[in-house]
Design a protein around this motif. Structure first.
Motif, PDB file in Angstrom:
ATOM      1  N   SER A  85      23.322  95.347  30.835  1.00  0.00           N
ATOM      2  CA  SER A  85      22.788  96.398  29.962  1.00  0.00           C
ATOM      3  C   SER A  85      23.259  96.311  28.531  1.00  0.00           C
ATOM      4  O   SER A  85      22.457  96.338  27.602  1.00  0.00           O
ATOM      5  CB  SER A  85      23.163  97.777  30.517  1.00  0.00           C
ATOM      6  N   ALA A  86      24.581  96.209  28.351  1.00  0.00           N
ATOM      7  CA  ALA A  86      25.113  96.246  26.992  1.00  0.00           C
ATOM      8  C   ALA A  86      24.592  95.082  26.160  1.00  0.00           C
ATOM      9  O   ALA A  86      24.133  95.251  25.029  1.00  0.00           O
ATOM     10  CB  ALA A  86      26.648  96.224  27.042  1.00  0.00           C
ATOM     11  N   GLU A  87      24.636  93.890  26.759  1.00  0.00           N
ATOM     12  CA  GLU A  87      24.169  92.698  26.048  1.00  0.00           C
ATOM     13  C   GLU A  87      22.681  92.780  25.780  1.00  0.00           C
ATOM     14  O   GLU A  87      22.197  92.448  24.694  1.00  0.00           O
ATOM     15  CB  GLU A  87      24.524  91.442  26.876  1.00  0.00           C
ATOM     16  N   ALA A  88      21.931  93.250  26.772  1.00  0.00           N
ATOM     17  CA  ALA A  88      20.482  93.370  26.618  1.00  0.00           C
ATOM     18  C   ALA A  88      20.151  94.339  25.490  1.00  0.00           C
ATOM     19  O   ALA A  88      19.277  94.061  24.656  1.00  0.00           O
ATOM     20  CB  ALA A  88      19.851  93.835  27.928  1.00  0.00           C
ATOM     21  N   ASP A  89      20.847  95.457  25.461  1.00  0.00           N
ATOM     22  CA  ASP A  89      20.611  96.425  24.389  1.00  0.00           C
ATOM     23  C   ASP A  89      20.917  95.827  23.019  1.00  0.00           C
ATOM     24  O   ASP A  89      20.221  96.090  22.043  1.00  0.00           O
ATOM     25  CB  ASP A  89      21.473  97.679  24.607  1.00  0.00           C
ATOM     26  N   ARG A  90      21.965  95.008  22.978  1.00  0.00           N
ATOM     27  CA  ARG A  90      22.334  94.392  21.696  1.00  0.00           C
ATOM     28  C   ARG A  90      21.225  93.463  21.215  1.00  0.00           C
ATOM     29  O   ARG A  90      20.794  93.521  20.068  1.00  0.00           O
ATOM     30  CB  ARG A  90      23.653  93.620  21.857  1.00  0.00           C
ATOM     31  N   ILE A  91      20.762  92.603  22.133  1.00  0.00           N
ATOM     32  CA  ILE A  91      19.679  91.680  21.770  1.00  0.00           C
ATOM     33  C   ILE A  91      18.432  92.472  21.379  1.00  0.00           C
ATOM     34  O   ILE A  91      17.764  92.173  20.382  1.00  0.00           O
ATOM     35  CB  ILE A  91      19.335  90.744  22.951  1.00  0.00           C
ATOM     36  N   GLY A  92      18.131  93.517  22.171  1.00  0.00           N
ATOM     37  CA  GLY A  92      16.954  94.330  21.892  1.00  0.00           C
ATOM     38  C   GLY A  92      17.011  94.952  20.515  1.00  0.00           C
ATOM     39  O   GLY A  92      16.035  94.910  19.746  1.00  0.00           O
ATOM     40  N   ALA A  93      18.168  95.523  20.171  1.00  0.00           N
ATOM     41  CA  ALA A  93      18.312  96.159  18.861  1.00  0.00           C
ATOM     42  C   ALA A  93      18.150  95.129  17.754  1.00  0.00           C
ATOM     43  O   ALA A  93      17.546  95.392  16.714  1.00  0.00           O
ATOM     44  CB  ALA A  93      19.673  96.848  18.775  1.00  0.00           C
ATOM     45  N   GLU A  94      18.697  93.922  18.001  1.00  0.00           N
ATOM     46  CA  GLU A  94      18.583  92.845  17.008  1.00  0.00           C
ATOM     47  C   GLU A  94      17.122  92.484  16.768  1.00  0.00           C
ATOM     48  O   GLU A  94      16.684  92.323  15.621  1.00  0.00           O
ATOM     49  CB  GLU A  94      19.365  91.640  17.521  1.00  0.00           C
TER      50      GLU A  94
END
Lengths: 236, 216, 263
Positions: C129-138
């Protein structure tokens, strides 16, 4: 029995007012109402996941799966609930399973509602634009995830009014389980009618309580619908 | 007993039950549809009191189990002067119950016809009954036929409850055979299959009718 | 980054044919797309442009010919000399280098914008989740709508929705981006913001295959323009040359109607 009622009305003191009767039988009615809600609620909840699976089965690519799904739907929508109830109730001991009547009742109602809910979900699933599935496929998302994370959440929100209707129907149909001696609301009113010789009051009381339950369910359904709409997640 | 024996012995009896069910539902529909039309018209009345009564009728019928309606009429009937045999009570109960549902179906159908057509007819001085018969009803058919067929099918299924007030229709016959033979699977399965067959035929008839009405 | 002339083709289409019932919509298409190339497909309605793109993505099963991506056949497997349809798992592998953007966006309305972008990351690549959210926000930041991460799609304008769709596709790090008339469903004022994002992607070296009616984009951003009509490729080449000096009558006709419209 009706002859007894006619006599009974003459014998029973007219002093026993409607109010006295209701007070006397209120606890029984309350208990009966709880059983009705329990039986109906259990059946509906038990039927939801199988109904979704059946809906996918109805739309399956494999002809055999579709055929089986259609057969199930056709039978459980094409026969009276009372007959289904009796078949399930009498069939189980024959194949060696012995369950209390209430369980047989819940099972029969669940098998029934599965077919009706499946039809509702199928209509909802087919209303979702196919492009959403294509977009998911291009991203590599597999069928299982497409179904349960993209299609089902939207479908349930979409078909909520129809599901509320189905809930009301199951609650009404639960009155039939009185014939296999489950002490739900209708059976309680039967008992009151035969004990008090006041069938009119007994069945009116039952009718009013059913009306109230159904009304509450409809109102609750509208409230849930409105809340989901405010979350902004229902449009297509 | 074997299935073949069963069919031979009880076949005719079951068929008579099936015809009883058909007869009952036919007469119940004869009550439910016209009564439903009346209620539908009341639902669209300009007088609020009439609308309110009609709405109350519909909500009561849609919120009450058929069994309770039947019990009220059959066991409670004598309390207010209604003493009928089981089958007439069943037909009456089914008819009153069905009317609540037909009212909604017919109301939607009435609503689907643009007000303008009715206003034009009124301006020409055509009486309301004539408008209903020659302008509204024919156009409603397309919209109203599929849900009506569906509702008749529902009535057939609900009619099984009549067995509980001792009406000798299909389900009751099945129960009687089960009592006699102590074999419960065959009679109830036979009853289920007969209902299924009847309803499948009606559904097919409904589709045929739907297609005819759509191209009318 | 201009593609080199001798780069090996990333996508090869050979003799592609597709019919719908009685009608043959693709009548033998040959096409090549090299790494970092921006190829625009233009043509009148019914020319088969979208069908071509969808066949490459294997959203439609083509009837004859080959679609080869990175040296591998897309959508079919050769089983002892006979061709069979790829299974869902095989098809997912074939498509894993593609990212696609649709005319009608096809966002999932019951999920918030960020969730739309991260769904595939979580489910397909099994990223936490955390990594996915980071990529998504990017990705959302890259297309200029980081501020909308928490909103639902229906609260966004058409141009914003399409940019979310682009971010959603980009998040999976595709090697080729396929665009099926990405601006055709947008109000005119919103077209620019989407074309801007696409131009930026092109400048960063993304390989792009774009079906479009936006001649300006084709003229200024594309490396190659392909003109299709009646299920065939009529002309193909450098946009400068194609637009200034069309050889075929049909292309001349097509460009005339476009020029008249834009007046």
């Amino acid at each position: 029995m009706r002859e007894k009622v006619a006599e009974g009305r003459m014998r029973v003191s007219r002093e026993a007012s409607m109010l006295d009767l209701l007070v006397k039988y209120a606890p029984d009615f309350f208990h009966g109402m709880l059983v009705t809600i329990f039986v109906s609620g259990s059946a509906i909840l038990l039927g939801t996941v199988p109904a979704l699976a059946l809906a996918f089965g109805l739309m399956s690519k494999h002809p055999m799966v579709r055929y089986a799904a259609n057969l199930y739907r056709s039978f459980w929508r094409g026969t009276p609930i009372l007959v289904q109830l009796l078949v399930v109730f009498y069939l189980l001991p024959v194949i060696g399973i012995s369950v209390p009547p209430m369980l047989a009742a819940i099972l029969a109602l669940a098998l029934n509602t599965t077919a009706f809910q499946a039809e509702i979900y199928r209509a909802g699933l087919q209303a979702i634009p196919y492009g959403q599935i294509e977009a998911a496929r291009m991203l590599g998302i597999g069928t299982r995830h497409v179904r349960w994370r993209i299609l089902v959440p939207q479908t349930i929100r979409l078909v909520l009014p129809a599901i509320v209707s189905e809930i009301v129907i199951i609650i009404k149909n639960s009155s039939l389980v009185s014939v296999i001696a489950v002490t739900e609301l209708t059976r309680v009113s039967q008992q009151m009618a035969s004990n008090s010789f006041r069938p009119l009051e007994s069945y009116l009381a039952a009718g009013v309580i059913y009306l109230l339950i159904c009304l509450l369910v409809s109102v609750a359904g509208l409230a849930v619908e409105n809340r989901l709409r405010r979350q902004g997640a229902v449009s297509l | 007993m074997t299935t073949l024996d069963f069919i031979a012995t009880y076949g005719p009896l079951l068929l008579s039950g099936l015809f009883a069910t058909l007869r009952i539902c036919f007469f119940a529909s004869l009550i439910a549809i016209p009564l439903g039309l009346v209620v539908a018209l009341l639902l669209r009345s300009r007088r609020a009191a009439l609308r309110w009564i009609a709405r109350a009728y519909v909500e009561v019928m849609r919120g009450t189990p058929i069994l309770v309606v039947l019990f009220l009429l059959y066991y409670g009937g004598p309390s207010f002067g209604l003493v009928l045999e089981a089958e007439p009570v069943g037909i009456l109960g089914l008819g009153l119950y069905g009317a609540g549902y037909f009212a909604e179906i017919l109301r939607a159908g009435l609503q689907s016809i643009a007000q303008g057509q009715i206003e034009a007819a009124r301006m020409l001085g055509i009486p309301a009954a004539h408008i209903l018969w020659r302008i509204q009803l024919p156009q409603m058919l397309r919209l109203v036929v599929p849900p009506s067929i569906n509702q008749i099918i529902v009535l057939i299924k609900e009619s099984a409850a009549l067995s509980i007030i001792t009406v000798p229709e299909l389900t009751k016959i099945g129960a009687q055979i089960a009592n006699e033979t102590f074999a419960v699977i065959q009679p109830y399965l036979a009853v289920a299959l007969l209902y299924w067959l009847l309803i499948e035929i009606l559904a097919a008839l409904g589709h045929w009718l739907e297609r005819k009405v759509r191209h009318a | 980054m201009k593609p080199e002339k001798n780069d090996k083709a990333l996508i090869q289409v050979k003799g592609l044919r597709k019919r719908f019932g009685e009608i043959e919509v693709l009548k033998g298409i040959d096409l090549e797309v090299r790494p970092s190339e921006v190829l625009c497909i233009i043509g009148p309605s019914g020319s088969g442009k979208s069908t071509l793109l969808r066949s490459i993505a294997f959203l439609e099963a083509y009837d004859a010919g080959d679609v080869v991506f990175d040296g591998k056949l897309v959508g079919y497997r050769d089983d002892a000399g006979r061709r069979r349809l790829a299974s869902e798992k095989e098809l997912n592998q074939d498509r894993s280098g593609f990212g696609m953007v649709f005319q009608h966006f096809h966002l999932w309305p019951h999920l918030r914008v960020l969730a739309n972008v991260t769904e595939a990351l979580r489910v397909v690549k099994k990223i936490g989740s955390a990594e996915a959210d980071r990529i998504g926000a990017e990705m959302l930041g890259k297309v200029g709508i980081a501020a909308f991460a928490d909103k639902y799609p229906e609260q966004l304008s058409g141009g914003q929705k399409q940019r979310v769709a682009i971010a959603r596709a980009l998040a999976m790090k595709p090697r080729v981006m396929l665009f099926d008339e990405p601006t055709s469903a947008l109000d005119p004022e919103l077209v620019g913001e989407v074309l801007g994002v696409m131009k930026q992607l092109a400048q960063e070296g993304m390989t792009m295959l774009v079906v479009t009616h936006e001649m300006g984009f084709a003229a200024h951003v594309a490396d190659t323009v392909v003109f299709m009509d009646g299920g065939k490729i009529i002309e193909k080449g450098d946009p400068g040359k194609l637009f200034a000096a069309p050889e075929s009558d049909r292309l001349k006709q097509f460009l005339n109607t476009w020029r008249e419209r834009s007046i």
